[in-house]
Design an enzyme around this catalytic site. Sequence first.
Site, PDB file in Angstrom:
ATOM      1  N   ASP A 140       0.827  -1.216   0.000  1.00  0.00           N
ATOM      2  CA  ASP A 140       0.000   0.000   0.000  1.00  0.00           C
ATOM      3  C   ASP A 140       0.860   1.264   0.000  1.00  0.00           C
ATOM      4  O   ASP A 140       0.565   2.224   0.689  1.00  0.00           O
ATOM      5  CB  ASP A 140      -0.917  -0.005   1.243  1.00  0.00           C
ATOM      6  CG  ASP A 140      -2.208   0.748   0.955  1.00  0.00           C
ATOM      7  OD1 ASP A 140      -2.995   0.944   1.894  1.00  0.00           O
ATOM      8  OD2 ASP A 140      -2.406   1.163  -0.207  1.00  0.00           O
ATOM      9  N   LYS A 142       1.846   4.596  -1.020  1.00  0.00           N
ATOM     10  CA  LYS A 142       1.284   5.764  -1.719  1.00  0.00           C
ATOM     11  C   LYS A 142       1.525   6.967  -0.824  1.00  0.00           C
ATOM     12  O   LYS A 142       1.754   6.804   0.390  1.00  0.00           O
ATOM     13  CB  LYS A 142      -0.210   5.556  -2.004  1.00  0.00           C
ATOM     14  CG  LYS A 142      -1.046   5.259  -0.792  1.00  0.00           C
ATOM     15  CD  LYS A 142      -2.485   4.909  -1.195  1.00  0.00           C
ATOM     16  CE  LYS A 142      -3.300   4.563   0.035  1.00  0.00           C
ATOM     17  NZ  LYS A 142      -4.619   4.065  -0.264  1.00  0.00           N
ATOM     18  N   ASN A 145       0.330   7.224   2.770  1.00  0.00           N
ATOM     19  CA  ASN A 145       0.869   6.342   3.828  1.00  0.00           C
ATOM     20  C   ASN A 145       2.321   6.639   4.146  1.00  0.00           C
ATOM     21  O   ASN A 145       2.986   5.847   4.814  1.00  0.00           O
ATOM     22  CB  ASN A 145       0.745   4.871   3.397  1.00  0.00           C
ATOM     23  CG  ASN A 145      -0.692   4.417   3.462  1.00  0.00           C
ATOM     24  OD1 ASN A 145      -1.513   5.052   4.108  1.00  0.00           O
ATOM     25  ND2 ASN A 145      -1.001   3.348   2.777  1.00  0.00           N
ATOM     26  N   ASP A 158       1.354   2.725   8.350  1.00  0.00           N
ATOM     27  CA  ASP A 158       0.144   1.999   7.996  1.00  0.00           C
ATOM     28  C   ASP A 158       0.388   0.646   7.341  1.00  0.00           C
ATOM     29  O   ASP A 158       0.220   0.484   6.130  1.00  0.00           O
ATOM     30  CB  ASP A 158      -0.718   2.854   7.067  1.00  0.00           C
ATOM     31  CG  ASP A 158      -2.177   2.383   7.156  1.00  0.00           C
ATOM     32  OD1 ASP A 158      -3.045   3.030   6.585  1.00  0.00           O
ATOM     33  OD2 ASP A 158      -2.406   1.351   7.809  1.00  0.00           O
ATOM     34  N   THR A 176      -8.236   4.210  -3.598  1.00  0.00           N
ATOM     35  CA  THR A 176      -7.748   4.535  -4.926  1.00  0.00           C
ATOM     36  C   THR A 176      -7.243   3.290  -5.649  1.00  0.00           C
ATOM     37  O   THR A 176      -6.641   2.417  -5.061  1.00  0.00           O
ATOM     38  CB  THR A 176      -6.589   5.553  -4.862  1.00  0.00           C
ATOM     39  OG1 THR A 176      -6.012   5.630  -6.166  1.00  0.00           O
ATOM     40  CG2 THR A 176      -5.502   5.102  -3.893  1.00  0.00           C
TER      41      THR A 176
HETATM   42  C1  LIG Z   1      -2.582   6.376   7.521  1.00  0.00           C
HETATM   43  C2  LIG Z   1      -2.359   7.091   8.814  1.00  0.00           C
HETATM   44  O1  LIG Z   1      -2.086   6.462   9.838  1.00  0.00           O
HETATM   45  N1  LIG Z   1      -2.484   8.460   8.772  1.00  0.00           N
HETATM   46  C3  LIG Z   1      -2.071   9.324   9.786  1.00  0.00           C
HETATM   47  C4  LIG Z   1      -3.002   9.647  10.888  1.00  0.00           C
HETATM   48  C5  LIG Z   1      -1.987  10.339  11.844  1.00  0.00           C
HETATM   49  N2  LIG Z   1      -0.793   9.506  11.769  1.00  0.00           N
HETATM   50  C6  LIG Z   1       0.496   9.812  12.267  1.00  0.00           C
HETATM   51  C7  LIG Z   1       1.339   8.810  12.747  1.00  0.00           C
HETATM   52 CL1  LIG Z   1       0.805   7.165  12.762  1.00  0.00          CL
HETATM   53  C8  LIG Z   1       2.613   9.126  13.226  1.00  0.00           C
HETATM   54  N3  LIG Z   1       3.077  10.398  13.231  1.00  0.00           N
HETATM   55  C9  LIG Z   1       2.276  11.382  12.744  1.00  0.00           C
HETATM   56  N4  LIG Z   1       2.511  12.707  12.632  1.00  0.00           N
HETATM   57  C10 LIG Z   1       1.384  13.245  12.102  1.00  0.00           C
HETATM   58  C11 LIG Z   1       1.246  14.676  11.851  1.00  0.00           C
HETATM   59  C12 LIG Z   1       2.151  15.631  12.232  1.00  0.00           C
HETATM   60  N5  LIG Z   1       1.655  16.813  11.812  1.00  0.00           N
HETATM   61  C13 LIG Z   1       2.246  18.131  11.984  1.00  0.00           C
HETATM   62  N6  LIG Z   1       0.481  16.646  11.193  1.00  0.00           N
HETATM   63  C14 LIG Z   1       0.218  15.324  11.213  1.00  0.00           C
HETATM   64  C15 LIG Z   1      -1.006  14.727  10.635  1.00  0.00           C
HETATM   65  N7  LIG Z   1       0.435  12.311  11.851  1.00  0.00           N
HETATM   66  C16 LIG Z   1       0.987  11.144  12.258  1.00  0.00           C
HETATM   67  C17 LIG Z   1      -0.836   8.795  10.506  1.00  0.00           C
END
Ligand SMILES: CC(=O)N[C@H]1CCN(c2c(Cl)cnc3[nH]c(-c4cn(C)nc4C)nc23)C1
Length: 252
Positions: A140, A142, A145, A158, A176
Amino acid sequence: KARDGKEKEYRLEDFEVGKPLGRGKFGRVYLAREKRTEFMVALKVLFKSELVKEEIEHQLIREIEIQSHLSHPNVLRMLTYFHDEKRVFLVLEYAAIGELYKEMRKQPNQRFDEKRVAKYVYQVADALMYCHKNKVIHRDIKPENLLLSAWGNVKIADFGWSVHAPSLRRKTMCGTLDYLPPEIIAGVQYTEHVDHWCLGVLCYELLVGHPPFESKDRKTTYKRIDHVDMKFPSFVSPGPRNLISKVSWQPI
Ligand SMILES: CC(=O)N[C@H]1CCN(c2c(Cl)cnc3[nH]c(-c4cn(C)nc4C)nc23)C1
């Protein structure tokens, strides 16, 4: 790890939970801080009721097994996990800059220059080589992720769709299609080469700003994938064209 070297059992009260960072497929992810060490983490919360309803408990177990045993600078670390009566908590490495996808959209032409794409593609390729050496196919890859650490390095996140190679597991056609390689569409047994295909598609999208086979409807997207019908805008130089064409031609 606790001082006596044993795996410390964590609980929710060991963390201060902060702002929501976003939603994975089946759970919310929050910024959190481990109280004793003040270490910042991303806390992914999944409800057991939802896991059962969606029948994805086995997928979560596989995600935990795979991601908690992988250790590579460009693979988002799963530090630990725990659960209470209603929820499962995954304690993940926090990538301070955030989603590569959003970073790309912020660029002037919504795409990155070749030097930056070379760095990201190199890091994803290195992470995939490591995963493949451990007989793990991500499946996956992309922009959505991929995350960026505070130092601007890519972190593959992910692993909800990753499997142990080789595999026949059908990837349901949700989300997608742009990244689906022909062999998954054909439903034939596939190997790590599916990740190579996705790397070619990723390289194209980071350079151009949209995926190579994007079309107005799914049928046309399928057809274009099947015929590897890929056109490059004039600003893409010979080097990347060569690399993308090489990883995109799959001997099925
Ligand atoms: C597919 C998936 O897990 N998507 C995202 C959700 C948040 N996540 C994060 C994960 Cl799993 C780890 N670190 C992250 N940092 C952020 C983030 C930082 N900023 C400034 N904005 C964001 C958004 N998000 C993460 C993964």
